[in-house]
Scaffold this motif. Structure first.
Motif, mmCIF file in Angstrom:
data_model
loop_
_atom_site.group_PDB
_atom_site.id
_atom_site.type_symbol
_atom_site.label_atom_id
_atom_site.label_comp_id
_atom_site.label_asym_id
_atom_site.label_seq_id
_atom_site.Cartn_x
_atom_site.Cartn_y
_atom_site.Cartn_z
ATOM 1 N N LYS A 94 38.050 31.732 35.788
ATOM 2 C CA LYS A 94 39.513 31.828 35.895
ATOM 3 C C LYS A 94 40.113 32.473 34.659
ATOM 4 C CE LYS A 94 40.151 27.950 39.052
ATOM 5 N NZ LYS A 94 40.609 26.558 39.192
ATOM 6 N N ASN A 95 39.643 32.076 33.470
ATOM 7 C CA ASN A 95 40.159 32.642 32.219
ATOM 8 C C ASN A 95 39.890 34.137 32.109
ATOM 9 O OD1 ASN A 95 41.140 30.156 31.422
ATOM 10 N ND2 ASN A 95 39.360 29.670 30.144
ATOM 11 N N ASN A 139 39.770 35.987 34.689
ATOM 12 C CA ASN A 139 40.460 36.540 35.858
ATOM 13 C C ASN A 139 39.508 37.341 36.753
ATOM 14 O OD1 ASN A 139 42.756 36.802 37.456
ATOM 15 N ND2 ASN A 139 43.287 38.773 36.527
ATOM 16 N N LYS A 183 37.474 38.281 40.022
ATOM 17 C CA LYS A 183 37.548 38.216 41.485
ATOM 18 C C LYS A 183 36.184 38.448 42.120
ATOM 19 C CE LYS A 183 42.040 37.955 41.175
ATOM 20 N NZ LYS A 183 42.425 36.741 40.514
#
Length: 180
Positions: free
Chosen positions: A47-48, A50, A52
């Motif tokens: 998540k940090n 980002n 995908k």
């Protein structure tokens, strides 16, 4: 695909960090299935950054495990540098049974690395080297036909050397030598 324990002996941080180098290639996606002490930290790192191109799945039961492995172009095994001599990756045999090549993140001195390299059923990258891992993934991405051939070889190696009958026979020979 990586499927298994997301614990202290693995080096999945290197996998996540390599995904950052590969995020522009939409054909390359990492599927991490499993659970363990470090899973939440790995999800947070994803998540940090980002990312995908990384998906997490829960632990897969035996019925789904082989299917998850078989759905991959290449399966990952990881062993961080602190566990080179005290651990091995038993899932290597499951990957070979599924007829998939192996990309190992482990020291070349670790148990199993020699089998992967000698039998030409995959590649090996040192732990903690995300840029090298990304380069190795790109190298194999360009050689899809060779991936298929490595998977076929992996299946052949497991059948010819590690099937139940052969393993029992090897054990019997070892046992008989020890009692002579």
């Amino acid at each position: 695909v990586y499927s298994g324990n997301m614990g202290y002996s693995s080096d999945l941080k290197t996998v996540i960090e390599s995904a950052k180098f590969l995020e522009m290639n939409t054909d390359i996606h990492f599927l991490l299935a499993g659970d363990g002490a470090l899973k939440d930290a790995l999800i947070d790192l994803t998540k940090n950054l980002n990312l995908k191109n990384v998906t997490f799945l829960p632990f897969q039961d035996r019925d789904n495990f082989i299917e998850v492995l078989a759905a991959s172009d290449m399966s990952l095994i990881t062993l961080n540098k602190n566990f080179t001599t005290v651990s091995s990756q038993g899932k290597m045999y499951s990957i070979m049974s599924a007829g998939r090549p192996i990309l190992a993140i482990m020291n070349k001195e670790a148990w199993g690395a020699d089998l992967i390299l000698d039998e030409k059923i995959g590649g090996c990258v040192d732990p903690g080297e995300p840029k090298k891992l990304a380069s190795e993934i790109l190298f194999w991405y360009e050689k899809n036909e060779e991936l298929i051939e490595m998977g076929i070889r992996a299946r052949k190696v497991i059948v010819e050397n590690f099937s139940l009958d052969i393993s029992v026979s090897k054990f019997e020979q070892l046992f008989n030598k020890s009692i002579e």
